[in-house]
Design a protein around this motif. Structure first.
Motif, mmCIF file in Angstrom:
data_model
loop_
_atom_site.group_PDB
_atom_site.id
_atom_site.type_symbol
_atom_site.label_atom_id
_atom_site.label_comp_id
_atom_site.label_asym_id
_atom_site.label_seq_id
_atom_site.Cartn_x
_atom_site.Cartn_y
_atom_site.Cartn_z
ATOM 1 N N TRP A 90 -5.674 -6.746 -7.328
ATOM 2 C CA TRP A 90 -7.361 -6.673 -6.376
ATOM 3 C C TRP A 90 -7.068 -5.567 -5.408
ATOM 4 O O TRP A 90 -7.449 -5.002 -4.597
ATOM 5 C CB TRP A 90 -7.098 -8.439 -5.754
ATOM 6 N N ILE A 91 -6.155 -5.830 -4.466
ATOM 7 C CA ILE A 91 -4.984 -4.950 -3.515
ATOM 8 C C ILE A 91 -5.452 -3.826 -3.887
ATOM 9 O O ILE A 91 -4.812 -2.566 -3.451
ATOM 10 C CB ILE A 91 -3.670 -5.535 -3.316
ATOM 11 N N GLN A 92 -5.012 -3.661 -5.330
ATOM 12 C CA GLN A 92 -5.407 -2.132 -6.117
ATOM 13 C C GLN A 92 -6.633 -1.561 -6.394
ATOM 14 O O GLN A 92 -7.011 -0.500 -7.091
ATOM 15 C CB GLN A 92 -4.626 -2.404 -7.658
ATOM 16 N N ASN A 93 -7.621 -2.356 -6.003
ATOM 17 C CA ASN A 93 -9.021 -2.037 -6.386
ATOM 18 C C ASN A 93 -9.721 -2.140 -7.333
ATOM 19 O O ASN A 93 -9.865 -1.702 -8.253
ATOM 20 C CB ASN A 93 -9.408 -1.110 -5.131
ATOM 21 N N LYS A 94 -8.729 -3.466 -8.248
ATOM 22 C CA LYS A 94 -9.743 -3.592 -9.416
ATOM 23 C C LYS A 94 -9.321 -5.088 -9.541
ATOM 24 O O LYS A 94 -8.592 -5.752 -9.894
ATOM 25 C CB LYS A 94 -7.918 -3.592 -10.397
ATOM 26 N N HIS A 114 -17.932 -3.203 -5.513
ATOM 27 C CA HIS A 114 -17.928 -1.720 -4.097
ATOM 28 C C HIS A 114 -17.385 -2.333 -3.099
ATOM 29 O O HIS A 114 -17.040 -1.651 -2.152
ATOM 30 C CB HIS A 114 -19.866 -1.982 -3.222
ATOM 31 N N LEU A 115 -16.545 -3.130 -3.514
ATOM 32 C CA LEU A 115 -15.515 -3.737 -2.657
ATOM 33 C C LEU A 115 -13.948 -2.837 -2.932
ATOM 34 O O LEU A 115 -13.578 -2.560 -4.022
ATOM 35 C CB LEU A 115 -15.321 -5.754 -3.334
ATOM 36 N N HIS A 116 -13.995 -2.682 -1.038
ATOM 37 C CA HIS A 116 -12.338 -2.272 -1.477
ATOM 38 C C HIS A 116 -11.985 -2.532 -0.245
ATOM 39 O O HIS A 116 -12.116 -3.488 0.589
ATOM 40 C CB HIS A 116 -12.200 -0.740 -1.142
ATOM 41 N N TYR A 117 -9.938 -2.966 -0.641
ATOM 42 C CA TYR A 117 -9.211 -3.712 0.060
ATOM 43 C C TYR A 117 -9.259 -2.905 1.316
ATOM 44 O O TYR A 117 -8.874 -1.610 1.461
ATOM 45 C CB TYR A 117 -7.397 -3.010 -0.956
ATOM 46 N N LEU A 118 -8.858 -3.701 2.350
ATOM 47 C CA LEU A 118 -8.714 -3.049 3.515
ATOM 48 C C LEU A 118 -7.224 -2.815 4.661
ATOM 49 O O LEU A 118 -6.946 -2.081 4.991
ATOM 50 C CB LEU A 118 -9.637 -3.749 4.401
ATOM 51 N N GLY A 119 -6.297 -3.902 4.424
ATOM 52 C CA GLY A 119 -5.664 -4.266 4.617
ATOM 53 C C GLY A 119 -4.856 -5.272 4.957
ATOM 54 O O GLY A 119 -5.504 -6.403 4.934
ATOM 55 N N SER A 120 -3.950 -5.910 5.881
ATOM 56 C CA SER A 120 -2.906 -7.173 5.726
ATOM 57 C C SER A 120 -3.151 -8.130 7.278
ATOM 58 O O SER A 120 -2.651 -6.829 7.936
ATOM 59 C CB SER A 120 -1.772 -7.846 4.388
ATOM 60 N N LEU A 121 -3.090 -9.045 7.307
ATOM 61 C CA LEU A 121 -2.541 -9.705 8.583
ATOM 62 C C LEU A 121 -1.822 -10.800 8.384
ATOM 63 O O LEU A 121 -2.602 -11.644 7.060
ATOM 64 C CB LEU A 121 -4.037 -10.516 9.133
ATOM 65 N N THR A 122 -0.699 -10.886 8.863
ATOM 66 C CA THR A 122 0.313 -11.616 8.435
ATOM 67 C C THR A 122 0.686 -12.821 9.244
ATOM 68 O O THR A 122 0.386 -12.584 10.845
ATOM 69 C CB THR A 122 1.873 -11.448 8.160
ATOM 70 N N THR A 123 0.079 -14.699 9.458
ATOM 71 C CA THR A 123 0.145 -15.377 10.170
ATOM 72 C C THR A 123 1.199 -16.342 10.207
ATOM 73 O O THR A 123 1.902 -17.216 9.160
ATOM 74 C CB THR A 123 -1.314 -15.671 10.632
ATOM 75 N N ARG A 124 2.508 -16.655 11.230
ATOM 76 C CA ARG A 124 3.704 -17.743 11.231
ATOM 77 C C ARG A 124 2.460 -19.012 11.932
ATOM 78 O O ARG A 124 2.456 -18.290 13.315
ATOM 79 C CB ARG A 124 4.378 -17.359 11.880
#
Length: 193
Positions: A90-94, A114-124
């Motif tokens: 998914w993260i590689q847009n597959k 038509h979806l594509h990966y935008l980036g990530s957010l890490t939470t503690r």
């Protein structure tokens, strides 16, 4: 659970307010959870137009694809489990088809291709039960930003509102209009471009 209604209340905190809440409730005694959200959207922002958001969350060794949509009581969350390999595709847009989330996307008129990966957010994250609600303290990192947030998840809007107001009043913290993580992530992404 493949679908659920999420009723939650949020309030952004300053770092010192985060520390106040941390000491007000027994957060010290609970384990720190680290989780990363990987966000997806279409080029023409179809999910955003529907008030929806799509993410993969990695928590411990579990990967979950979740579509969040507006619902009269809060947010409707639809979940599908992923393997680590599927998540990486998914993260590689597959995209790997997942029946529940894909059905909901198609019901919204969104083509999953038509979806594509935008980036990530890490939470503690730290979580405690308090007055019948789940109270969460989050410290999130994304792009060059970090923020602190108090979140209350409850069975009803009334009980959730009462719990968050009690905590804010007890710690003398003002109520703030708080966007959800995906909106804060989008705003940081736009600022970084």
């Amino acid at each position: 659970m493949t679908q659920e209604i999420e009723i939650e209340f949020k309030n952004l905190l300053k770092e010192e307010e985060y520390n106040q809440v941390y000491h007000f409730l027994p957060f010290k005694s609970v384990e720190l959870i680290e989780q990363t959200n990987y966000y997806f959207e279409t080029e023409d922002l179809k999910l955003k137009q529907h008030g929806a958001a799509l993410r993969i969350r990695k928590k411990a060794d579990q990967w979950t694809l979740t579509l969040k949509q507006p619902h009269p009581e809060g947010l409707l969350e639809t979940h599908d489990s992923l393997t680590e390999e599927e998540a990486n595709l998914w993260i590689q847009n597959k995209r790997v088809e997942k029946s529940r989330v894909f059905k909901q996307l198609r019901d919204l008129g969104i083509d999953p291709d038509h979806l594509h990966y935008l980036g990530s957010l890490t939470t503690r994250r730290k979580e405690v039960e308090y007055n019948g609600a789940l109270v969460v303290l989050d410290h999130s990192l994304y792009y060059d930003k970090e923020d602190y947030e108090l979140e209350v998840e409850a069975e009803s809007r009334t009980s959730g509102k009462a719990v968050i107001q009690e905590i804010l009043e007890s710690c003398n913290i003002p109520e703030r209009e708080t966007d959800n993580k995906i909106k804060r992530f989008y705003n940081a992404k736009l600022e970084s471009e």
